[in-house]
Design a protein around this motif. Structure first.
Motif, PDB file in Angstrom:
ATOM      1  N   GLY A 116       0.790  -1.226   0.000  1.00 66.80           N
ATOM      2  CA  GLY A 116       0.000   0.000   0.000  1.00 66.80           C
ATOM      3  C   GLY A 116       0.820   1.272   0.000  1.00 66.80           C
ATOM      4  N   ARG A 118      -1.926   5.476  -2.657  1.00 62.80           N
ATOM      5  CA  ARG A 118      -3.304   5.932  -2.899  1.00 62.80           C
ATOM      6  C   ARG A 118      -3.771   5.774  -4.342  1.00 62.80           C
ATOM      7  NH1 ARG A 118      -2.910  11.724  -1.456  1.00 62.80           N
ATOM      8  NH2 ARG A 118      -0.659  11.410  -1.489  1.00 62.80           N
ATOM      9  N   LEU A 152     -16.387   1.470   7.172  1.00 59.60           N
ATOM     10  CA  LEU A 152     -15.499   1.078   6.084  1.00 59.60           C
ATOM     11  C   LEU A 152     -16.252   0.066   5.238  1.00 59.60           C
ATOM     12  CD1 LEU A 152     -11.945   0.608   7.559  1.00 59.60           C
ATOM     13  CD2 LEU A 152     -12.700   2.229   5.814  1.00 59.60           C
ATOM     14  N   PRO A 172      -9.616  -0.629  -2.817  1.00 63.13           N
ATOM     15  CA  PRO A 172      -9.466  -0.544  -1.351  1.00 63.13           C
ATOM     16  C   PRO A 172     -10.803  -0.297  -0.671  1.00 63.13           C
ATOM     17  CG  PRO A 172      -8.782   1.494  -2.392  1.00 63.13           C
ATOM     18  CD  PRO A 172      -9.033   0.530  -3.512  1.00 63.13           C
ATOM     19  N   LYS A 173     -10.849  -0.556   0.624  1.00 67.03           N
ATOM     20  CA  LYS A 173     -12.057  -0.229   1.383  1.00 67.03           C
ATOM     21  C   LYS A 173     -12.323   1.273   1.281  1.00 67.03           C
ATOM     22  CE  LYS A 173     -11.594  -3.928   4.694  1.00 67.03           C
ATOM     23  NZ  LYS A 173     -11.156  -4.300   6.027  1.00 67.03           N
ATOM     24  N   ILE A 174     -13.589   1.631   1.320  1.00 65.21           N
ATOM     25  CA  ILE A 174     -13.960   3.038   1.152  1.00 65.21           C
ATOM     26  C   ILE A 174     -14.687   3.509   2.407  1.00 65.21           C
ATOM     27  CG2 ILE A 174     -15.281   4.677  -0.242  1.00 65.21           C
ATOM     28  CD1 ILE A 174     -14.987   2.609  -2.570  1.00 65.21           C
ATOM     29  N   ARG A 175     -14.261   4.664   2.918  1.00 64.61           N
ATOM     30  CA  ARG A 175     -14.876   5.176   4.149  1.00 64.61           C
ATOM     31  C   ARG A 175     -16.096   6.023   3.797  1.00 64.61           C
ATOM     32  NH1 ARG A 175     -10.620   7.483   7.954  1.00 64.61           N
ATOM     33  NH2 ARG A 175     -10.691   9.184   6.469  1.00 64.61           N
ATOM     34  N   TRP A 234      -8.957  11.080  -1.768  1.00 61.77           N
ATOM     35  CA  TRP A 234      -8.083  10.262  -0.933  1.00 61.77           C
ATOM     36  C   TRP A 234      -6.888  11.138  -0.548  1.00 61.77           C
ATOM     37  CZ3 TRP A 234      -6.499   4.506  -2.087  1.00 61.77           C
ATOM     38  CH2 TRP A 234      -5.972   3.948  -0.918  1.00 61.77           C
ATOM     39  N   SER A 240      -5.139  10.247   5.058  1.00 59.72           N
ATOM     40  CA  SER A 240      -6.177   9.257   5.297  1.00 59.72           C
ATOM     41  C   SER A 240      -5.732   7.881   4.832  1.00 59.72           C
ATOM     42  CB  SER A 240      -7.439   9.696   4.543  1.00 59.72           C
ATOM     43  OG  SER A 240      -8.400   8.689   4.606  1.00 59.72           O
ATOM     44  N   GLN A 241      -5.976   6.891   5.678  1.00 64.33           N
ATOM     45  CA  GLN A 241      -5.562   5.549   5.313  1.00 64.33           C
ATOM     46  C   GLN A 241      -6.450   4.974   4.208  1.00 64.33           C
ATOM     47  OE1 GLN A 241      -5.510   3.005   8.724  1.00 64.33           O
ATOM     48  NE2 GLN A 241      -4.511   1.347   7.599  1.00 64.33           N
ATOM     49  N   TYR A 242      -7.705   5.456   4.146  1.00 65.04           N
ATOM     50  CA  TYR A 242      -8.665   4.967   3.150  1.00 65.04           C
ATOM     51  C   TYR A 242      -9.252   6.140   2.378  1.00 65.04           C
ATOM     52  CZ  TYR A 242      -8.487   0.725   5.945  1.00 65.04           C
ATOM     53  OH  TYR A 242      -8.064  -0.383   6.615  1.00 65.04           O
ATOM     54  N   ASN A 259     -12.217   8.473   0.913  1.00 66.29           N
ATOM     55  CA  ASN A 259     -13.550   8.858   1.374  1.00 66.29           C
ATOM     56  C   ASN A 259     -14.512   8.818   0.213  1.00 66.29           C
ATOM     57  OD1 ASN A 259     -13.027   9.450   4.101  1.00 66.29           O
ATOM     58  ND2 ASN A 259     -12.012  11.345   3.457  1.00 66.29           N
TER      59      ASN A 259
END
Ligand SMILES: [Zn+2]
Length: 1049
Positions: free
Chosen positions: A276, A281, A360, A369-372, A393, A397-399, A401
């Motif tokens: 990752g 991103r 998530l 990737p997972k989406i917040r 993104w 932020s790890q994920y 939005n």
């Protein structure tokens, strides 16, 4: 015209603010694009807003920037986009969002226009000293709204919508007839019935609020500015390409480097991006810029067997030697689409909060990737599938939005899963709109459709002179091709192919045309289809039914009676009346001089009947004779016979499948197919000669030799030599690779050959040099698609090109301007993309049905879950097998995660034991305390099929070896693929029952029965087109071919 100065505050790429002074010209006349215009505006080029609305709506800048998706609802009419708002989108949202807005403005299906308010003398307002950019923009938009109201002399109320509460307070009572309200109030007051818009609004506004409260800690390195990336690419320091996340190993991605492979041989297999942090991103499909890591950090691709690995090209199974590895330093273009996600099940008691919660969501596509998402519905939507869009993104932020767009339904239900497949492949097939249907000709008992006398005068009339007939699968409704053949007075033969004249009914640029173009093809799923054209055309007026007058596009060849050489070709628009609607078995029976009843002759006296029958049979014989010759010609050129269709569904009068009959190798199939290929080829020649730089053709590039390695190695394991140097050599060596003991061997080799092939592609002749036009699979120098305009948009384009080419011959005006090379190439690209999407969707829907079928059964007790499988490839920790009964391909593991291996006892029965596994070229062995077990290429083994379920993704089939001996079922062996069709029926029936139980609403029932009818409807695609496409290798997967046939042939 008035000249003024306009001051712009722009942001440079590095984020610096720049003040720019531009000369600005103001005009009195700027088109308003309203049909109520009283001032003679020049509204000619563009859409015009209707006058019968209650109001026009003018969105403020912030609304267009943040809520464009809501303005995209087709229900919202009379939308005026200001130039001010459009420019703001361009500056703050980037090219993608701006293009989206431009497409919306261009699309005639959306009722919206662009008003150049900043060029309008009375609408323009200069920015005042000390005024913020936002306030000024809002004032501009309000001024534009007022101008509209006045310009239309108060005949149309105007509503400005804004998210700026100050603006609402400031402007709402300034002018009567011009209202200023918030988006939420607007939707409430005017569009309360468009529930989806309300939901989308709250979803977006929650996402926006969330964004403001974001943290500051950095998770990723910042992306480099655009100019740095550009300079780096130029100097060779950075590499540009499209990020492709591995299907099997989601932490691994590679960069497809377009055009770089020639310059740098190291990069011909792309650049690896692991993990990752290095991906920084970037999301699957984005165009990214990477920097290579030092050689010491290069890595190899992971090659262990993982789920669903059956279909990869053998060349991809490279050994794991280190390859160029890099990290993403910037992103040139985001390719975010709509993603289907699942709201995860929530664990433990949840705080009873009315406020939105951040969850998530897990994308259906494992590569994403997972989406917040912030939502108030987190609980209600547990285990539901939801469409979401990613907004941003940030490096903090790890994920990424995102926000939700709409709810599809509960995961695992048939309708939800089918919709998921469509969305994941960007297939958008809404019902045809009223406006589109209004363009259609009427054909009803009260107002029967009749030919237009002007058309009758213009067209060549073949109704009396030619015996025209169609040959299709039994029960076919939409006949798009017919044939004729006759002897001419000079002794020559005349062969004719007559195709439905779709373009007569679908003028270029009409709403129907735009819809067909955007669909590009009819979509076939396992249980239903989505037509490219409305039914009144596809099943009625364009369908070349027996006994009725129809328009056609014809190709007529005059052939030498002896040599069958082409003496002359005629192309043109015709009138035909098909005399016989034959089906394949009937045509073949006539050819074989068997007893056969021709329905069209049923009412005739025996003498007349015999005469007509003799005439028809003679025509069929002549046709067969010609087709054999044509086929032989192509065979000499090296045409490939690849893995084809095995079974065919037989339909009753209700068009239900009554039986599946193994395909009899009827020669008449080939005869029809050959004539269609011939017509496509000659039309390709015609349009390419007329328009050397702007004709739409279809080419099939020769395969990359490295993709043949699996085929060559596997064949060698059985003692066969496959020569892949030319298509001719390949075709001949495949023909020789016959194992008399096991016909499946040849079939598997043909599947491998098909898998190794490149895809056939549409292209514009201006883009390729002529030696690139070659169609490898068909062994033709030029090819195109002409014979199925009802279900392929490419054929519609080709019909228009052919019409233009014919008018050029007669020195008539070729009509409207043709698409130039660049436009045509863009169109070709679009059609290619849609075709691939359609193939993927078809494959996924087949897999969906397979899983739904097996989900109902207990693998431990149900004999249908046990089947015979053939090993067709060897991997490090297992084998790939083909289960012909169900048309399933997939991996069988011989070593599990616990390190145990499959050990076969003396009777063949397998169990897990601790031990080791060893891979060889053509076999794999496991060693355990029980001894050594060997699994060799082309061995038949017995497997058990079960379903591996995950709530967030598609289910998949789990294949498990239970014996290393062939499976002999108690029942007599069913013809292959029979299980497949039963499977579709069974699943549809179960889903129907479930939905009936769930809701006893009457409305539900007709919908399903309609689908059921469509699912078993014939001819779509007909057997000819199947054969053609399989030959053409457009269908790369045997599963798909067998499946299409089983469900629709
Ligand atoms: Zn006007």
């Amino acid at each position: 015209m008035i000249k003024t100065e306009k001051i712009l505050h722009l942001k440079s790429c590095r984020g610096r603010k720049v003040r720019v002074v531009r000369e600005h010209y103001l005009r009195e006349q700027v088109p308003c694009f309203s049909s109520l215009c009283q001032a003679d505006c020049d509204n000619a080029d563009g859409k015009v807003l209707p006058g019968d609305l209650t109001h026009y709506v003018v969105p403020d800048v912030g609304v267009v920037v943040d809520y464009l998706e809501i303005l995209e609802f087709r229900e919202l009419q009379g939308v005026v986009f200001t130039q001010t708002a459009c420019q703001a989108v361009q500056h703050s949202k980037g090219r993608r969002q701006y293009n989206r807005l431009r497409n919306l403005l261009k699309d005639p299906r959306h009722d919206c226009v662009l008003f150049a308010n900043e060029f309008q003398e009375y609408s323009y307002c200069p920015r005042e000293k000390g005024e913020s950019q936002e306030k000024w923009q809002t004032r501009c938009v309000y001024s534009a709204a007022v101008w509209y109201y006045n310009h239309l002399a108060g005949m149309m109320d105007v509503v400005m919508i804004t998210e700026d509460q100050d603006a609402v307070a400031q402007y709402s009572s300034l002018n009567s007839g011009v209202y200023v309200i918030s988006v939420q109030d607007y939707l409430q007051d005017f569009w309360s019935q468009v529930q989806a818009a309300h939901e989308l609004y709250s979803s977006i506004s929650q996402a926006l609020q969330e964004k403001e409260s974001e943290g500051t800690e950095r998770e990723f390195t910042e992306h480099l500015p655009a100019e740095v990336l550009e300079a780096g690419i130029k100097s060779g320091r950075y590499i540009q390409g499209t990020l492709n996340v591995s299907k099997h190993q989601h932490s691994e991605a590679s960069i497809m480097t377009e055009g770089l492979s020639n310059k740098n041989k190291d990069l011909s297999w792309g650049v690896l991006v692991c993990g990752g942090k290095n991906r920084n991103r970037a999301v699957h499909g984005d165009v990214v810029v990477v920097e290579l890591l030092p050689k010491s950090e290069w890595r190899g691709k992971d090659t262990a067997l993982t789920e669903a690995q059956g279909e990869e090209k053998s060349g991809e199974e490279a050994d794991s030697k280190p390859m160029p590895t890099g990290r993403v330093v910037g992103i040139l273009q985001r390719n975010w689409r709509d993603f289907v996600v699942t709201f995860p099940p929530r664990e433990g008691p949840q705080p009873q909060s009315r406020n939105s919660q951040r969850i998530l969501a897990v994308p259906w596509d494992r590569r994403i990737p997972k989406i917040r998402i912030s939502t108030q519905q987190a609980d209600a939507l547990q285990d539901h599938r939801v469409v979401v869009r990613i907004d941003s993104w940030e490096s903090t932020s790890q994920y990424p939005n995102g926000h939700s767009v709409r709810v599809l339904g509960r995961a695992g239900e048939l309708e939800t899963e089918v919709q998921t497949i469509l969305i994941e492949n960007c297939i958008h097939v809404p019902p045809f709109s009223d406006a589109q249907l209004r363009e259609m000709p009427v054909n009803s008992p009260e107002r029967p459709w009749r030919m237009d006398p002007a058309q009758v005068a213009e067209r060549r009339d073949l109704r009396e002179s030619h015996l025209v007939f169609s040959i299709d699968p039994r029960g076919c409704e939409d006949v798009d091709d017919t044939l004729s053949v006759r002897s001419l007075t000079g002794g020559e033969l005349e062969l004719g192919v007559h195709i439905a004249d779709v373009t007569h009914f679908v003028p270029e640029g009409s709403l129907t045309d735009l819809e067909a173009r955007s669909r590009a093809t009819t979509y076939y799923l396992a249980d239903r289809r989505y037509d490219m054209l409305p039914a009144v055309l596809s099943a009625d007026l364009c369908s070349l039914l027996g006994g009725v007058d129809r328009y056609a596009m014809s190709v007529l060849w005059e052939l030498d009676a002896q040599t069958l050489e082409v003496r002359n070709v005629w192309y043109g628009r015709t009138l035909i009346r098909s005399s016989y609607q034959l089906h394949y078995e009937l045509a073949q029976a006539l050819l074989n001089a068997e007893q056969a009843e021709v329905p069209e002759l049923a009412g005739l006296g025996s003498e007349e009947k015999d005469a007509k029958l003799a005439e028809l049979t003679q025509a069929l014989e002549m046709l067969t004779h010609v087709a054999r010759h044509l086929r032989a010609q192509r065979d000499r050129g090296g045409a490939l016979e690849l893995e084809g269709v095995e079974v065919r569904a037989q339909l009753d009068e209700e068009r239900n499948i009554t039986a599946l009959v193994p395909r009899l190798p009827l020669e008449v199939h080939e005869t029809v197919a050959e004539c269609m290929i011939y017509a496509n080829h000659w039309v390709a020649r015609k349009i390419q000669e007329a328009f050397p730089h702007q004709a739409l053709l279809r080419r099939h590039p020769p395969p990359r030799q490295e993709f043949f390695s699996q085929l060559v190695d596997s064949a060698a394991a059985r003692g066969f030599t496959i020569d892949t140097r030319t298509n001719k050599a390949l075709a001949e060596s495949l023909d020789r690779a016959l194992d008399p003991q096991d016909p499946l061997v040849n079939r598997l080799l043909r599947i491998m050959a098909t898998t190794a092939m490149s895809q056939a592609l549409y292209f514009s002749t201006g883009l390729q040099s002529q030696d690139q036009y070659y169609h490898y699979g068909l062994a033709l120098d030029r090819y195109t698609h002409f014979t199925s305009p009802i279900r392929r948009y490419a054929d519609i384009v080709v019909h228009r090109l052919l019409t233009a080419a014919i008018s050029m011959d007669t020195r008539a005006d070729p009509g409207r301007a043709l698409a130039n090379n660049k436009e045509l190439e863009e169109l070709a690209h679009h059609i290619n993309t849609k075709n691939w999407a359609s193939q993927r969707a078809q494959k996924l829907s087949t897999e969906l049905f397979q899983c739904l079928y097996f989900k109902e059964r207990d693998p431990e007790s149900d004999p249908r879950c046990v089947a015979d499988a053939v090993i067709y490839a060897i991997r490090d920790n297992g084998v790939l097998v083909f289960v012909s009964e169900y048309g399933v391909k997939g991996p069988v593991y011989l070593r599990n995660r616990e390190g145990q291996v499959v050990a076969a006892g003396r009777d063949g029965r397998c169990e897990w034991q601790s031990g080791s596994v060893r891979r060889h070229a053509d076999h794999i062995t496991t060693v355990s305390s029980c001894g050594t077990s060997t699994f060799t290429l082309f061995d038949h083994i017995t497997i058990r099929i079960s379903v591996r379920s995950t709530s967030c993704h598609a289910d998949s089939l789990n294949l498990e070896v239970i014996s290393n001996k062939p499976h002999r079922s108690a029942e007599p062996q069913q013809p292959s693929s029979q299980g497949r069709c039963q499977l579709v029926q069974e699943v549809v029936r179960l889903a129907e029952e479930a939905s009936q139980q769930a809701q006893e609403k009457a409305a539900r029932r007709p919908k399903l029965s309609r689908e059921e009818r469509e699912f078993s409807q014939s001819k779509t695609p007909n057997l000819y087109s199947l054969l053609e496409e399989i030959r053409e290798l457009a269908l790369l997967d045997l599963d798909m071919a067998a499946h299409v046939c089983a469900t629709t042939a």
